[in-house]
Design a protein around this motif. Structure first.
Motif, PDB file in Angstrom:
ATOM      1  N   ALA A  81       0.865  -1.184   0.000  1.00  0.00           N
ATOM      2  CA  ALA A  81       0.000   0.000   0.000  1.00  0.00           C
ATOM      3  C   ALA A  81       0.893   1.222   0.000  1.00  0.00           C
ATOM      4  N   VAL A  84      -8.384   0.691  -5.329  1.00  0.00           N
ATOM      5  CA  VAL A  84      -8.010  -0.672  -5.708  1.00  0.00           C
ATOM      6  C   VAL A  84      -8.618  -0.998  -7.072  1.00  0.00           C
ATOM      7  N   GLU A 130      -6.692  -8.217  -4.905  1.00  0.00           N
ATOM      8  CA  GLU A 130      -6.422  -6.863  -4.428  1.00  0.00           C
ATOM      9  C   GLU A 130      -7.620  -6.302  -3.667  1.00  0.00           C
ATOM     10  N   THR A 171      -7.454  -7.741  -0.365  1.00  0.00           N
ATOM     11  CA  THR A 171      -6.409  -7.053   0.397  1.00  0.00           C
ATOM     12  C   THR A 171      -6.956  -5.748   0.974  1.00  0.00           C
ATOM     13  N   ALA A 172      -7.669  -4.991   0.139  1.00  0.00           N
ATOM     14  CA  ALA A 172      -8.250  -3.726   0.588  1.00  0.00           C
ATOM     15  C   ALA A 172      -9.251  -3.955   1.716  1.00  0.00           C
ATOM     16  N   ILE A 231     -13.619   1.926   0.372  1.00  0.00           N
ATOM     17  CA  ILE A 231     -12.934   1.301  -0.762  1.00  0.00           C
ATOM     18  C   ILE A 231     -13.530   1.810  -2.069  1.00  0.00           C
ATOM     19  N   GLN A 283     -13.273   1.095  -6.009  1.00  0.00           N
ATOM     20  CA  GLN A 283     -12.764   0.206  -7.054  1.00  0.00           C
ATOM     21  C   GLN A 283     -12.789   0.948  -8.397  1.00  0.00           C
ATOM     22  N   ILE A 291      -3.528   0.492  -3.329  1.00  0.00           N
ATOM     23  CA  ILE A 291      -3.053  -0.894  -3.353  1.00  0.00           C
ATOM     24  C   ILE A 291      -2.395  -1.165  -4.697  1.00  0.00           C
TER      25      ILE A 291
END
Length: 586
Positions: free
Chosen positions: A334, A422, A429, A432-433, A449, A451, A476
């Motif tokens: 990150a 992300v 990913e 992960t976020a 988040i 995307q 990310i």
């Protein structure tokens, strides 16, 4: 090398430290693992050695991917898989040897007759071009074409993105404005490159740089012919100097390459050019992509980011002979843009609160995700210290007390809000976020988040303006070395002179004169050990700045169909298969 997999190419020696032991385990059940194939199937059978060697030509090699390249323009592309694939339609003065594992890191002649004649002071490099090298229309490739192609790197206002090492090395004062603004009649006004005739090209460096030959092996050093240059549109149909040419391209949908009948194999000792056709299909559904690979509809994932979690168990249990598990040389991490989170203590709070074991698990665990990373220099790079752990992340758990202490220091004792950026087409990913989001809640950091379209990376997270507007406090991403040195890995990420307005990879936007100065010292060093000590100092300063949270030293579980021949992982391509050597059983 940014990735999907991106930049890279040439992580070379990053993989040298990892020797994989192959064990035979043929796949069972329905799918590609049972199809009549090219030969033996073995888990890790293609790691650092050739599996199913063959010189048989014909057939169609079928790639599939969940993300298109950032650009197919050789001067603009920066994704690692693009660098690998670009060898089908580009050539350079020198390139990497077609060999498995560490053997692939050797530089060999390509368009040039040798790897160059270097002056004793390391400032002048002279190359002579081979006879018989031609474009797809049969016209000779000239020294002027190579110079013009390299000059395009300077035109960041027209063809943004791509590595800018050659620009930094040949024109550190940025005096040249690029071929589109060149006042010279022939548009070849870059003084650092001479082309006394069509067969000779001479590079004159203001300062010596021990990695210069590595830079000339990048796609960004590919020739481009002026009369075929369409500027920003060149990525839609690059003009070929390699064994294949572009037949069709629908962005985010499909690519088709066919043989370039003007390519002469006698001039090219690197590319096998076995398939008659090469196709790529893009899908935004990564799980569907994995299923179609297992069912034998396609041969290989062009992105090479590994089988996703939904198919992983099935693949390892039923089709283990169709997969390899190489080290990639990438660090997944990150980044914290300082324009969005300017307070260092706020950034430290995020680092301390993150749960590295959870992040490793989100990425697939030790086998599919890789070992936990604690700093931003891969183990095999000179100057790396894998045990350096300034924030205690190797313990695999958050330190909430230190996170709360850092929040007090940054004036946000009750936490704060930020946004995690992300890519929307990378389930691992996104996972992960989500891991980060959950861990940060424990200290009242509210991380939403966002995307975004992964194919638009260059203009979204690669745009400092967009990053600030969208409030992306956490990005990310991942990175592999452009070539195996501290310069090849760290410089695009932390040298302030590499900050770009589009196609940026220095996401934190750190511009520390001390770090920049250490790079200048390291680049002059001809002794790799001495240079390594300087890169170690840079890495320490990067950790001190709290601008990165490394997750893992990445490993992938990558699929190969039973039809493939000449399969092997190449260190020069970040542990991906050497695409230019692959063939298929018809």
């Amino acid at each position: 090398m940014n990735t999907s997999s991106r930049r890279r190419i040439a992580a070379g020696a990053l993989l040298a430290a990892a020797t994989m032991v192959a064990t035979t385990a043929c796949g069972g059940g329905k799918g590609s693992g049972d199809a009549k194939g090219a030969g033996d199937l073995a888990f890790n059978g293609g790691v650092n050695k050739v599996l199913n060697a063959s010189d048989k030509k014909g057939g169609e090699l079928k790639f599939i991917g969940s993300q298109d390249a950032d650009s197919w323009d050789p001067q603009r592309g920066y994704y690692g898989f693009m660098w690998d694939f670009a060898r089908y339609y580009t050539r350079q003065l020198i390139t990497f040897k077609a060999a498995p594992g560490t053997g692939s890191t050797e530089l060999v002649p390509d368009l040039a007759t040798d790897t160059g004649k270097v002056s004793p002071d390391g400032l002048t490099y002279t190359f002579t071009l081979k006879d018989g090298i031609t474009w797809e229309d049969g016209k000779p490739i000239t020294a002027q074409d190579i110079k013009y192609g390299i000059e395009r790197i300077w035109a960041q206002d027209v063809i943004s993105g791509g590595p800018i090492y050659l620009q930094q090395v040949l024109d550190p004062k940025s005096e040249y404005k690029g071929p589109y603004k060149d006042k010279a009649a022939d548009k070849l006004g870059l003084k650092a490159i001479d082309t006394p005739d069509e067969k000779t090209i001479v590079f004159k460096l203001p300062k010596a740089n021990g990695d210069f030959l590595q830079m000339l092996a990048m796609p960004s050093a590919s020739p481009v012919r002026q009369d075929k240059d369409t500027g920003a549109q060149y990525a839609l149909k690059p003009f070929s100097s390699g064994p294949y040419k572009w037949d069709s391209y629908k962005p985010k949908q499909a690519i088709k390459l066919v043989r370039n009948d003007k390519w002469d194999a006698k001039t090219d000792t690197v590319r096998k050019a076995l398939p008659d056709k090469i196709s790529v299909t893009f899908t935004t559904n990564a799980d569907d992509m994995d299923n179609r690979l297992v069912e034998g509809e396609y041969d290989i994932d062009i992105n090479a980011t590994g089988v996703g979690p939904a198919a992983r168990q099935k693949v390892l249990q039923q089709h283990k002979g169709n997969v390899d598990n190489p080290q990639t040389g990438f660090i997944r991490y990150a980044a914290f843009p300082q324009t969005v989170i300017p307070n260092i203590e706020c950034r430290k709070a995020i680092i301390y609160a993150a749960d590295t074991r959870s992040l490793q698990t989100a990425r697939g665990g030790p086998q599919a995700g890789g070992d936990i990373a604690s700093n931003m220099l891969p183990p095999a790079i000179k100057g790396a210290d894998p045990k350096a752990d300034p924030y205690g992340k190797l313990a695999g758990k958050p330190d909430l007390a230190k996170a709360k202490e850092a929040l007090q220091k940054c004036g946000k004792p009750n936490g704060f809000k930020t946004t995690i950026a992300v890519r929307n087409n990378k389930p691992v990913e996104i996972a992960t976020a989500e891991s980060m989001q959950q861990a940060l809640k424990a200290v009242n950091i509210d991380a939403q988040i966002d995307q975004y379209d992964g194919a638009q990376t260059t203009g979204i997270i690669g745009s400092p303006k967009v990053v600030k507007e969208k409030g992306y406090g956490i990005i990310i991403m991942g990175w592999g070395a452009d070539f195996p040195s501290g310069q090849g890995f760290l410089q695009p990420l932390v040298d302030g002179r590499f900050i770009l307005q589009s196609g940026n990879n220095n996401y934190s936007e750190i511009n520390d004169p001390a770090i920049n100065g250490l790079f200048d010292q390291a680049l002059k060093e001809t002794d790799p050990a001495k240079a390594g000590e300087l890169y170690k100092q840079i890495n320490t300063k990067v950790s001190d700045a709290a601008i990165y949270l490394p997750f893992t030293h990445e490993k992938n579980i990558i699929w190969r169909s039973s039809r493939l021949t000449n399969v092997y992982t190449a260190d020069a391509y970040n542990g991906r298969y050497d695409y230019a050597s692959l063939g298929v059983v018809k």
